[in-house]
Design a protein around this motif. Structure first.
Motif, short mmCIF file in Angstrom:
data_model
loop_
_atom_site.label_atom_id
_atom_site.label_comp_id
_atom_site.label_asym_id
_atom_site.label_seq_id
_atom_site.Cartn_x
_atom_site.Cartn_y
_atom_site.Cartn_z
N MET A 74 0.81 -1.21 0.00
CA MET A 74 0.00 0.00 0.00
C MET A 74 0.85 1.27 0.00
SD MET A 74 -3.19 -0.71 2.61
CE MET A 74 -2.11 -1.00 4.02
N ARG A 75 0.39 2.27 -0.74
CA ARG A 75 0.97 3.61 -0.64
C ARG A 75 0.67 4.16 0.75
NH1 ARG A 75 -2.17 5.91 -3.98
NH2 ARG A 75 -1.02 5.30 -5.85
N LEU A 76 1.62 4.92 1.32
CA LEU A 76 1.49 5.44 2.68
C LEU A 76 1.60 6.96 2.64
CD1 LEU A 76 3.88 2.90 4.43
CD2 LEU A 76 1.38 2.76 4.29
N ALA A 77 0.66 7.63 3.32
CA ALA A 77 0.68 9.09 3.26
C ALA A 77 -0.05 9.69 4.45
CB ALA A 77 0.03 9.58 1.96
N LYS A 93 13.12 15.28 4.55
CA LYS A 93 13.91 14.16 5.09
C LYS A 93 12.98 13.10 5.70
CE LYS A 93 17.94 12.33 6.00
NZ LYS A 93 18.88 11.94 4.93
N THR A 94 11.90 13.53 6.34
CA THR A 94 10.95 12.58 6.91
C THR A 94 10.28 11.74 5.83
OG1 THR A 94 10.52 14.05 8.79
CG2 THR A 94 8.85 12.40 8.30
N ILE A 95 9.83 12.39 4.76
CA ILE A 95 9.21 11.66 3.65
C ILE A 95 10.21 10.71 3.01
CG2 ILE A 95 8.10 11.88 1.39
CD1 ILE A 95 6.34 12.84 3.64
N THR A 96 11.45 11.17 2.86
CA THR A 96 12.48 10.32 2.29
C THR A 96 12.70 9.09 3.16
OG1 THR A 96 13.58 12.23 1.30
CG2 THR A 96 14.90 10.23 1.58
N THR A 97 12.77 9.28 4.46
CA THR A 97 12.97 8.16 5.37
C THR A 97 11.84 7.15 5.24
OG1 THR A 97 14.14 9.58 6.94
CG2 THR A 97 13.24 7.52 7.80
N LEU A 98 10.60 7.64 5.22
CA LEU A 98 9.45 6.75 5.05
C LEU A 98 9.53 6.01 3.72
CD1 LEU A 98 6.68 5.70 6.05
CD2 LEU A 98 5.65 7.71 4.95
N ASP A 99 9.94 6.71 2.68
CA ASP A 99 10.02 6.09 1.36
C ASP A 99 11.07 4.99 1.33
OD1 ASP A 99 8.87 6.40 -1.42
OD2 ASP A 99 11.00 6.52 -1.90
N VAL A 100 12.24 5.26 1.91
CA VAL A 100 13.32 4.26 1.91
C VAL A 100 12.92 3.05 2.74
CG1 VAL A 100 15.68 3.82 2.71
CG2 VAL A 100 15.16 5.93 1.45
N LEU A 101 12.37 3.27 3.93
CA LEU A 101 12.06 2.15 4.82
C LEU A 101 10.82 1.38 4.38
CD1 LEU A 101 12.86 3.68 8.33
CD2 LEU A 101 14.32 2.31 6.83
N SER A 102 9.97 1.98 3.56
CA SER A 102 8.77 1.28 3.08
C SER A 102 8.99 0.63 1.72
CB SER A 102 7.59 2.25 3.00
OG SER A 102 7.79 3.20 1.96
N GLY A 103 10.18 0.78 1.17
CA GLY A 103 10.43 0.22 -0.15
C GLY A 103 9.86 1.03 -1.28
N GLY A 104 9.76 2.34 -1.10
CA GLY A 104 9.30 3.22 -2.17
C GLY A 104 7.80 3.42 -2.19
N ARG A 105 7.19 3.56 -1.02
CA ARG A 105 5.72 3.67 -0.98
C ARG A 105 5.22 4.98 -0.37
NH1 ARG A 105 3.43 -0.40 2.42
NH2 ARG A 105 5.43 -0.95 3.36
N ALA A 106 6.09 5.96 -0.19
CA ALA A 106 5.68 7.20 0.47
C ALA A 106 5.11 8.19 -0.53
CB ALA A 106 6.87 7.84 1.19
#
Length: 289
Positions: A74-77, A93-106
């Protein structure tokens, strides 16, 4: 047509020890059922339209980090991040962190922020509406620069950054998508036309949404933007399980306008709500649009 689960309440069940397992179970069920997206609000007090201000509320990005660890697709937002709540460079930086740790879903959801009670209570600066929109546009510009190869300074009216370094870069290429929330015709929808990959409108009625989309199209024409490249989503605030057939009939009208996603708010027990939507609505909504 996609469905998104917009998780707005942490009051059910009442025991705070059950918040995490309930949230986790709901998110996993939503993903298994086929929801395309999972979102939370960016508030620190509960909104009066959902309950009382002193009901449980969790910080949004910590919550999404928890959900990211339990899901895979799922996309996360945040629907939507209040522009006054975080410095733009730290938000990127927060969005980037979420994107990296979610496998590109931010996804970055952004809005002008408005809930002055929590802002005044927690010491967040309250500024005039016009300034909030200026800050919103500068925030977008800063995020875009931090997600580019340009690590140099940013000099705006409200924000000045000496470096826009962001390592690691987001996994999503060329950058995480940006959704701008709200239906303000003069400013919000203009910013969607300039910067947004998606918009989010209130599903007041098909007629109201049709008018908002006409305004957005006019802004796109003026800005030289291809209207069809913007993903159109709506937040549906009424209880869908009271009349699933009625909701599906209404959803068909929205789909004809170009709406491709409905954000649904759980009512009552979020686990039971998600199970019921998965059984009674999701199998039918996919054919719309």
């Amino acid at each position: 047509m996609d469905l998104s689960l917009h998780y707005t309440s942490f009051s059910t069940p009442a025991d705070p020890k059950r918040i995490a397992p309930t949230l986790g179970r709901t998110a996993r069920l939503a993903e298994e059922a086929g929801f395309a997206e999972f979102t939370v609000m960016d508030h620190f007090f509960q909104l009066e339209i959902h309950g009382t201000h002193d009901e449980p509320m969790l910080e949004a990005y910590t919550t999404l980090g928890f959900v990211a660890a339990l899901t895979e697709r799922m996309r996360l937002a945040v629907l939507v991040t209040g522009v006054m709540y975080r410095y733009p460079g730290l938000l990127a930086k927060t969005i980037t962190t979420l994107d990296v740790l979610s496998g590109g879903r931010a996804q970055l959801g952004l809005g002008a922020s408005w809930y002055e009670r929590e802002q005044r209570a927690l010491g967040v600066p309250v500024v005039p509406m016009a300034e909030r929109f200026e800050r919103l546009e500068e925030t977008l510009e800063i995020c875009f620069q931090m997600w580019s190869a340009d690590n140099g300074p940013y000099r705006g009216k409200h924000y000045q950054l000496d470096e826009t370094l962001c390592v690691p870069a987001p996994l999503t290429t060329p950058r995480p998508p940006v959704l701008i929330g709200g239906g303000g015709e003069r400013k919000t929808l203009l910013l969607v036309a300039r910067h947004g990959d998606a918009c989010n409108l209130f599903a007041v009625s098909p007629e109201d949404v049709a008018h908002k989309l006409d305004v957005l199209r006019a802004h796109c024409d003026a800005e030289g933007r291809d209207y069809d490249t913007i993903r159109k989503t709506v937040l549906y605030t009424r209880p869908v399980l009271d009349n699933p057939d009625g909701f599906l009939a209404e959803a068909e009208q929205y789909a004809a306008l170009g709406i491709t996603q409905f954000d649904l708010i759980p009512t009552g027990d979020p686990i039971a709500f998600t199970e019921q939507v998965a059984e009674r609505i999701l199998p039918k909504v996919g054919s719309l649009g």
